[in-house]
Design a protein around this motif. Structure first.
Motif, PDB file in Angstrom:
ATOM      1  N   ASP A 156       0.591  -1.133  -0.078  1.00  0.00           N
ATOM      2  CA  ASP A 156      -0.400  -0.120  -0.076  1.00  0.00           C
ATOM      3  C   ASP A 156       1.253   1.225  -0.182  1.00  0.00           C
ATOM      4  OD1 ASP A 156      -1.215   2.179   1.252  1.00  0.00           O
ATOM      5  OD2 ASP A 156      -3.341   1.134   1.264  1.00  0.00           O
ATOM      6  N   PRO A 157       0.614   2.191  -0.658  1.00  0.00           N
ATOM      7  CA  PRO A 157       1.552   3.554  -0.424  1.00  0.00           C
ATOM      8  C   PRO A 157       1.320   4.266   0.340  1.00  0.00           C
ATOM      9  CG  PRO A 157      -0.051   3.101  -2.512  1.00  0.00           C
ATOM     10  CD  PRO A 157      -0.458   2.100  -1.746  1.00  0.00           C
ATOM     11  N   ASP A 158       0.714   4.525   1.361  1.00  0.00           N
ATOM     12  CA  ASP A 158       0.759   4.376   3.253  1.00  0.00           C
ATOM     13  C   ASP A 158       1.047   3.419   3.836  1.00  0.00           C
ATOM     14  OD1 ASP A 158      -0.294   6.967   1.865  1.00  0.00           O
ATOM     15  OD2 ASP A 158      -2.173   6.165   1.863  1.00  0.00           O
ATOM     16  N   TRP A 159       1.824   2.510   3.636  1.00  0.00           N
ATOM     17  CA  TRP A 159       2.378   1.474   4.330  1.00  0.00           C
ATOM     18  C   TRP A 159       2.776   1.864   6.389  1.00  0.00           C
ATOM     19  CZ3 TRP A 159       6.924  -1.606   6.081  1.00  0.00           C
ATOM     20  CH2 TRP A 159       7.375  -1.226   4.922  1.00  0.00           C
ATOM     21  N   LEU A 160       3.956   3.004   5.206  1.00  0.00           N
ATOM     22  CA  LEU A 160       5.274   3.311   6.461  1.00  0.00           C
ATOM     23  C   LEU A 160       4.370   3.907   7.374  1.00  0.00           C
ATOM     24  CD1 LEU A 160       7.661   4.087   4.672  1.00  0.00           C
ATOM     25  CD2 LEU A 160       7.757   2.820   6.113  1.00  0.00           C
ATOM     26  N   SER A 161       2.891   5.016   7.005  1.00  0.00           N
ATOM     27  CA  SER A 161       2.171   5.088   7.799  1.00  0.00           C
ATOM     28  C   SER A 161       1.015   3.850   9.491  1.00  0.00           C
ATOM     29  CB  SER A 161       0.890   6.165   7.403  1.00  0.00           C
ATOM     30  OG  SER A 161       1.252   7.031   6.745  1.00  0.00           O
ATOM     31  N   TYR A 162       1.245   2.963   8.534  1.00  0.00           N
ATOM     32  CA  TYR A 162       0.086   2.280   9.207  1.00  0.00           C
ATOM     33  C   TYR A 162       1.833   1.309   9.897  1.00  0.00           C
ATOM     34  CZ  TYR A 162      -3.816   2.792   6.385  1.00  0.00           C
ATOM     35  OH  TYR A 162      -4.732   3.465   5.608  1.00  0.00           O
ATOM     36  N   ARG A 163       2.380   1.035   9.431  1.00  0.00           N
ATOM     37  CA  ARG A 163       3.581   0.941  10.197  1.00  0.00           C
ATOM     38  C   ARG A 163       4.160   1.566  11.719  1.00  0.00           C
ATOM     39  NH1 ARG A 163       9.384   1.842  10.781  1.00  0.00           N
ATOM     40  NH2 ARG A 163      10.801   0.731  10.697  1.00  0.00           N
ATOM     41  N   GLU A 164       3.922   2.938  11.063  1.00  0.00           N
ATOM     42  CA  GLU A 164       4.104   3.734  12.396  1.00  0.00           C
ATOM     43  C   GLU A 164       3.556   3.525  13.738  1.00  0.00           C
ATOM     44  OE1 GLU A 164       6.785   6.132  14.373  1.00  0.00           O
ATOM     45  OE2 GLU A 164       7.278   5.597  12.499  1.00  0.00           O
ATOM     46  N   ASP A 165       2.192   2.973  13.379  1.00  0.00           N
ATOM     47  CA  ASP A 165       1.186   2.579  13.866  1.00  0.00           C
ATOM     48  C   ASP A 165       2.032   1.328  15.328  1.00  0.00           C
ATOM     49  OD1 ASP A 165      -1.308   4.283  15.390  1.00  0.00           O
ATOM     50  OD2 ASP A 165      -2.559   2.927  14.458  1.00  0.00           O
ATOM     51  N   LEU A 166       2.875   1.207  14.623  1.00  0.00           N
ATOM     52  CA  LEU A 166       3.404  -0.175  15.731  1.00  0.00           C
ATOM     53  C   LEU A 166       3.878   0.230  16.591  1.00  0.00           C
ATOM     54  CD1 LEU A 166       4.518  -2.967  12.625  1.00  0.00           C
ATOM     55  CD2 LEU A 166       1.866  -3.228  14.110  1.00  0.00           C
ATOM     56  N   PHE A 167       4.861   1.676  16.891  1.00  0.00           N
ATOM     57  CA  PHE A 167       4.755   2.093  18.507  1.00  0.00           C
ATOM     58  C   PHE A 167       3.662   2.406  18.842  1.00  0.00           C
ATOM     59  CE2 PHE A 167       7.774   2.105  14.885  1.00  0.00           C
ATOM     60  CZ  PHE A 167       8.884   1.600  15.877  1.00  0.00           C
ATOM     61  N   ASN A 168       2.147   2.443  18.561  1.00  0.00           N
ATOM     62  CA  ASN A 168       1.108   2.754  19.968  1.00  0.00           C
ATOM     63  C   ASN A 168       0.727   1.982  20.015  1.00  0.00           C
ATOM     64  OD1 ASN A 168       1.576   5.629  18.388  1.00  0.00           O
ATOM     65  ND2 ASN A 168       0.395   5.004  16.699  1.00  0.00           N
ATOM     66  N   ILE A 169       1.158   0.806  20.055  1.00  0.00           N
ATOM     67  CA  ILE A 169       0.254  -0.264  20.825  1.00  0.00           C
ATOM     68  C   ILE A 169       1.004  -0.203  22.153  1.00  0.00           C
ATOM     69  CG2 ILE A 169      -1.256  -1.249  19.135  1.00  0.00           C
ATOM     70  CD1 ILE A 169       1.237  -3.596  18.307  1.00  0.00           C
ATOM     71  N   SER A 170       0.397  -1.390  22.898  1.00  0.00           N
ATOM     72  CA  SER A 170       2.113  -1.675  23.948  1.00  0.00           C
ATOM     73  C   SER A 170       2.194  -2.615  23.534  1.00  0.00           C
ATOM     74  CB  SER A 170       0.976  -2.328  25.120  1.00  0.00           C
ATOM     75  OG  SER A 170       1.464  -2.621  26.770  1.00  0.00           O
ATOM     76  N   HIS A 171       3.724  -2.519  23.551  1.00  0.00           N
ATOM     77  CA  HIS A 171       4.977  -3.387  23.585  1.00  0.00           C
ATOM     78  C   HIS A 171       6.790  -2.676  24.047  1.00  0.00           C
ATOM     79  CE1 HIS A 171       6.105   0.221  21.036  1.00  0.00           C
ATOM     80  NE2 HIS A 171       7.241  -0.167  21.187  1.00  0.00           N
ATOM     81  N   ARG A 172       7.264  -4.075  24.072  1.00  0.00           N
ATOM     82  CA  ARG A 172       8.493  -4.094  24.562  1.00  0.00           C
ATOM     83  C   ARG A 172       9.655  -3.753  23.333  1.00  0.00           C
ATOM     84  NH1 ARG A 172       9.546  -5.052  29.063  1.00  0.00           N
ATOM     85  NH2 ARG A 172       7.557  -6.557  30.582  1.00  0.00           N
ATOM     86  N   GLU A 173      10.287  -2.925  23.575  1.00  0.00           N
ATOM     87  CA  GLU A 173      11.804  -3.113  22.542  1.00  0.00           C
ATOM     88  C   GLU A 173      11.932  -4.129  21.363  1.00  0.00           C
ATOM     89  OE1 GLU A 173      16.308  -2.074  21.626  1.00  0.00           O
ATOM     90  OE2 GLU A 173      15.668  -3.145  23.018  1.00  0.00           O
ATOM     91  N   TYR A 174      11.219  -3.770  19.479  1.00  0.00           N
ATOM     92  CA  TYR A 174      11.243  -4.167  18.650  1.00  0.00           C
ATOM     93  C   TYR A 174      12.364  -5.035  18.683  1.00  0.00           C
ATOM     94  CZ  TYR A 174       6.632  -2.320  18.278  1.00  0.00           C
ATOM     95  OH  TYR A 174       4.862  -2.707  18.721  1.00  0.00           O
ATOM     96  N   SER A 175      13.107  -6.360  18.223  1.00  0.00           N
ATOM     97  CA  SER A 175      13.698  -6.455  17.123  1.00  0.00           C
ATOM     98  C   SER A 175      12.986  -7.772  16.012  1.00  0.00           C
ATOM     99  CB  SER A 175      14.712  -7.630  18.774  1.00  0.00           C
ATOM    100  OG  SER A 175      13.672  -9.339  19.044  1.00  0.00           O
ATOM    101  N   THR A 176      14.014  -8.108  15.174  1.00  0.00           N
ATOM    102  CA  THR A 176      14.441  -9.899  14.838  1.00  0.00           C
ATOM    103  C   THR A 176      14.577 -10.826  15.049  1.00  0.00           C
ATOM    104  OG1 THR A 176      16.650  -9.163  13.898  1.00  0.00           O
ATOM    105  CG2 THR A 176      14.826  -8.235  12.209  1.00  0.00           C
ATOM    106  N   GLY A 177      14.736 -10.913  16.540  1.00  0.00           N
ATOM    107  CA  GLY A 177      14.664 -12.077  17.120  1.00  0.00           C
ATOM    108  C   GLY A 177      15.719 -13.400  17.274  1.00  0.00           C
TER     109      GLY A 177
END
Length: 423
Positions: A290-311
């Motif tokens: 989606d052309p705006d997918w980066l905006s939706y990606r940014e919303d992943l920081f707006n949910i409760s989470h710990r630091e993100y990693s690639t496992g």
């Protein structure tokens, strides 16, 4: 065949959201046989609505039976099989091999079986054996790197592979410890445990390590490894020493596709409805380019989470961050929650006026945001709250008949949230 996006459904509301926000399939548990017993799960009372939802969407539904069965639970399963057969399941996720003949006898040899990640399948030979036992899909162990996934797929081209791509990760389960791999680069799961849990540790304060730690932070230092620090957080006298980072692979979908993965799984049957919606739509938009997918990606920081990693996708050893520290927050801060999920927009009852289904309080003067499956966010500070008699009120609460009037272009089902900063 396009890659599948698989979302968690801890209850009926989350199932609806998973489907409406872009999942191709959802996985759910029945109350008596799910490893996530603290999730609400599903009972027979939900059967009709689940069946109607599946028929209306045409999407796939998987039943999670990944607990290890003792004699009592196995007998209970056999008793309930006639009822389970009425559910519209496309496949069963299991880890206990004793269920294979039971489900095959009940549903026929064509029953679709998915091997749970609890079975820790991480190599091509194991995958081949499970295929011979009747499994059409293997959910690989989280320790499996991308290069091994490719080898497993090449050796078993007719076997579907599923991997977790987002959500919480375990430090250990059933004695399968990841501490050794994380701190010493030696895998306990491959017979090379360094007995990390038995090492001698010392607390190091920020006064002694000003160049490494922020003020007020603590770290552990192992006796034989001076200068190697393991940052921890202390709140109210307790620490999160064993807390792993959260998994996030949204920036690496191309590598996952190239490795031969057939299904991308989002963890979180015990997470909130808000989490299910936000994460599902972010991965949907990314998969669809989606052309705006980066905006939706940014919303992943707006949910409760710990630091993100690639496992462990890019190798065993230390778990690498997927995003820079300038964007994400440190694990030592614990859970990060920048928005509060307030509820849903209900049915329209008059022009620009909607019923409210609230989970948390909303007050006049707040800045609300509305999000939808195809709407990143709509900000609103000039809404009007109404009571059951359509009279203006200052605040609206959970469990009451209330309405919201706004000039914003919103629709039934939109999620309502507001900013906060809770850790």
């Amino acid at each position: 065949m396009s890659i599948e996006l698989l979302s968690p459904a801890g209850n009926l509301e989350k199932l609806r959201l998973a489907f409406s926000y872009g999942a191709d399939a959802a996985y759910m548990g029945l109350s008596d046989f799910s490893l996530r017993k603290n999730a609400k799960n599903f009972t027979q009372a939900d059967w009709q609505e689940v069946a109607q939802l599946k028929q209306a969407t045409g999407k796939r539904l998987y039943c999670t039976m990944n607990m290890l069965f003792d004699e009592h639970s196995l007998a209970r399963l056999k008793e309930q099989l006639p009822i389970i057969k009425t559910w519209p399941f496309d496949a069963f996720i299991i880890s206990d091999l004793g269920l294979v003949p039971i489900l095959q006898d009940a549903f026929g040899d064509s029953v679709e079986l998915h091997l749970s990640t609890q079975a820790s399948c991480t190599n091509s030979s194991s995958a081949s054996m499970y295929r011979k036992l009747g499994f059409s899909r293997v959910i690989l162990g989280r320790e499996t790197p991308l290069e091994d996934i490719r080898r497993i797929k090449d050796a078993n081209p007719g076997l579907e592979l599923e991997v977790f791509v987002h959500g919480a990760m375990c430090m250990a389960y059933s004695g399968r410890c990841l501490l050794s791999s994380h701190l010493a680069g030696r895998s306990a799961n491959q017979g090379d445990c360094s007995h990390t849990c038995r090492w001698n540790y010392q607390f190091m304060g920020s006064e002694a390590l000003q160049s490494v730690l922020a003020s007020g932070e603590l770290a552990l230092q192992e006796e034989q490894r001076t200068g190697v620090y393991y940052p921890i957080a202390e709140q109210d006298g307790y620490t999160t020493i064993l807390s792993s980072k959260d998994l996030c692979m949204i920036d690496h979908l191309a590598e996952l596709k190239e490795s031969g993965v057939d299904s991308l799984k989002i963890e979180g049957r015990m997470k909130s409805s808000y989490y299910v919606a936000v994460v599902t739509r972010a991965y949907r938009k990314a998969l669809d380019a989606d052309p705006d997918w980066l905006s939706y990606r940014e919303d992943l920081f707006n949910i409760s989470h710990r630091e993100y990693s690639t496992g462990f996708f890019f190798g065993h050893g230390n778990i690498d961050p997927v995003m820079g520290e300038s964007i994400d927050k440190s694990t030592s801060q614990g859970y990060i929650r920048e928005y509060l999920f307030c509820g849903f927009i209900g049915k329209p009852v008059a022009e620009n006026t909607y019923a409210l289904d609230l989970k948390n309080q909303v007050r006049t003067g707040m800045r609300l945001e509305y999000i939808g499956s195809d709407e990143v966010k709509i900000e609103d500070e000039h809404f009007v709250l109404l009571n059951e008699q359509f009279e203006p009120i200052e605040q609206a609460d959970h469990g009451k008949v209330q309405f919201l009037k706004t000039d914003k272009d919103i629709a039934e089902g939109y999620i309502i949230r507001r900013e906060t900063m809770v850790k």
